[in-house]
Design an enzyme around this catalytic site. Structure first.
Site, PDB file in Angstrom:
ATOM      1  N   HIS A   1       6.509  -2.339   1.665  1.00 12.31           N
ATOM      2  CA  HIS A   1       7.361  -1.576   0.746  1.00 12.31           C
ATOM      3  C   HIS A   1       8.731  -2.238   0.697  1.00 12.31           C
ATOM      4  O   HIS A   1       9.247  -2.704   1.716  1.00 12.31           O
ATOM      5  CB  HIS A   1       7.465  -0.128   1.232  1.00 12.31           C
TER       6      HIS A   1
ATOM      7  N   GLU B   1      11.790  -1.159   0.533  1.00  9.15           N
ATOM      8  CA  GLU B   1      12.790  -0.625   1.461  1.00  9.15           C
ATOM      9  C   GLU B   1      12.512  -1.095   2.884  1.00  9.15           C
ATOM     10  O   GLU B   1      13.420  -1.500   3.603  1.00  9.15           O
ATOM     11  CB  GLU B   1      12.775   0.912   1.408  1.00  9.15           C
TER      12      GLU B   1
ATOM     13  N   SER C   1       8.384   5.340  -5.181  1.00  5.63           N
ATOM     14  CA  SER C   1       7.845   5.739  -3.874  1.00  5.63           C
ATOM     15  C   SER C   1       7.843   7.244  -3.713  1.00  5.63           C
ATOM     16  O   SER C   1       6.850   7.833  -3.299  1.00  5.63           O
ATOM     17  CB  SER C   1       8.662   5.128  -2.746  1.00  5.63           C
ATOM     18  N   ASN C   2       8.968   7.894  -4.017  1.00  5.23           N
ATOM     19  CA  ASN C   2       8.986   9.343  -3.841  1.00  5.23           C
ATOM     20  C   ASN C   2       8.030   9.991  -4.831  1.00  5.23           C
ATOM     21  O   ASN C   2       7.405  10.995  -4.539  1.00  5.23           O
ATOM     22  CB  ASN C   2      10.414   9.914  -3.887  1.00  5.23           C
TER      23      ASN C   2
END
Length: 189
Positions: free
Chosen positions: A27, A29, A125-126
């Site tokens: 990912h 982040e 992502s969220n």
């Protein structure tokens, strides 16, 4: 958070401390966080992966902002129970409350409707976290990015359609989806 990890990594030139990130490998982040440690941080995707750690060494735990609070707390608890008395354990809860606080509500919302349209960018992502929570409760949940993706077949034989989205989904986009549903159902009658 990247700054905090970099500072902690640089403060330990012999790298005795394990910097651990609860997150999804690959990912963006997580890649950014691991990069602050010259690739030495340990990434744990789920609590079951915790056996990668050396409990005789110091541990600092961070989290990807979209991971579950429950999983994070399970990892913290496990480390606290297993870490050597000679080692230190620090953890930093960096989970975004906008996502974690919405999980229960979105699950209830999904259960209240026959069909749920989840509006968000497919790379969010969220959005994926929240969509998957909807899908757990309602198999007739569909992720869409635009009103044009609404399929009439999804709407047949249902009494209620719920529309929701990621924390960043604009209200006007969900409104467009509502209008599109009304158009499709109006033309179907």
């Amino acid at each position: 958070m990247q700054e905090r990890i970099k500072k902690e990594y640089d403060a330990d030139p012999e790298h005795r401390k394990q910097i651990v990130i609860y997150g999804k490998n690959g990912h963006a982040e997580v890649l950014g966080l691991v990069g602050q440690t010259e690739g030495t941080a340990i990434v744990i995707e789920r609590p079951e992966d915790i056996d990668q750690l050396d409990f005789s060494r110091d541990i600092s735990l961070y989290s990807q902002t979209t991971k579950s609070l429950d999983g994070f707390h399970r990892i913290v608890e496990y480390i606290q129970q297993h870490i050597s008395p000679d080692a230190t354990f620090m953890y930093y809860d960096t989970i975004c409350r906008n996502v974690s606080n919405r999980l229960q509500k979105i699950s209830e919302f999904a259960a209240e409707h026959d069909v749920v349209l989840f509006v968000c960018g497919r790379k969010s992502s969220n959005g994926r976290v929240l969509y998957n929570e909807c899908l757990k409760r309602n198999p007739r949940c569909y992720m869409i990015e635009a009103a044009s993706e609404v399929d009439l077949n999804w709407l047949l034989d249902c009494n209620s359609v719920g529309i929701c989205g990621a924390t960043s989904t604009p209200k006007w986009l969900m409104e467009e989806c509502k209008i599109r549903i009304e158009e499709l159902l109006g033309s179907h009658e």
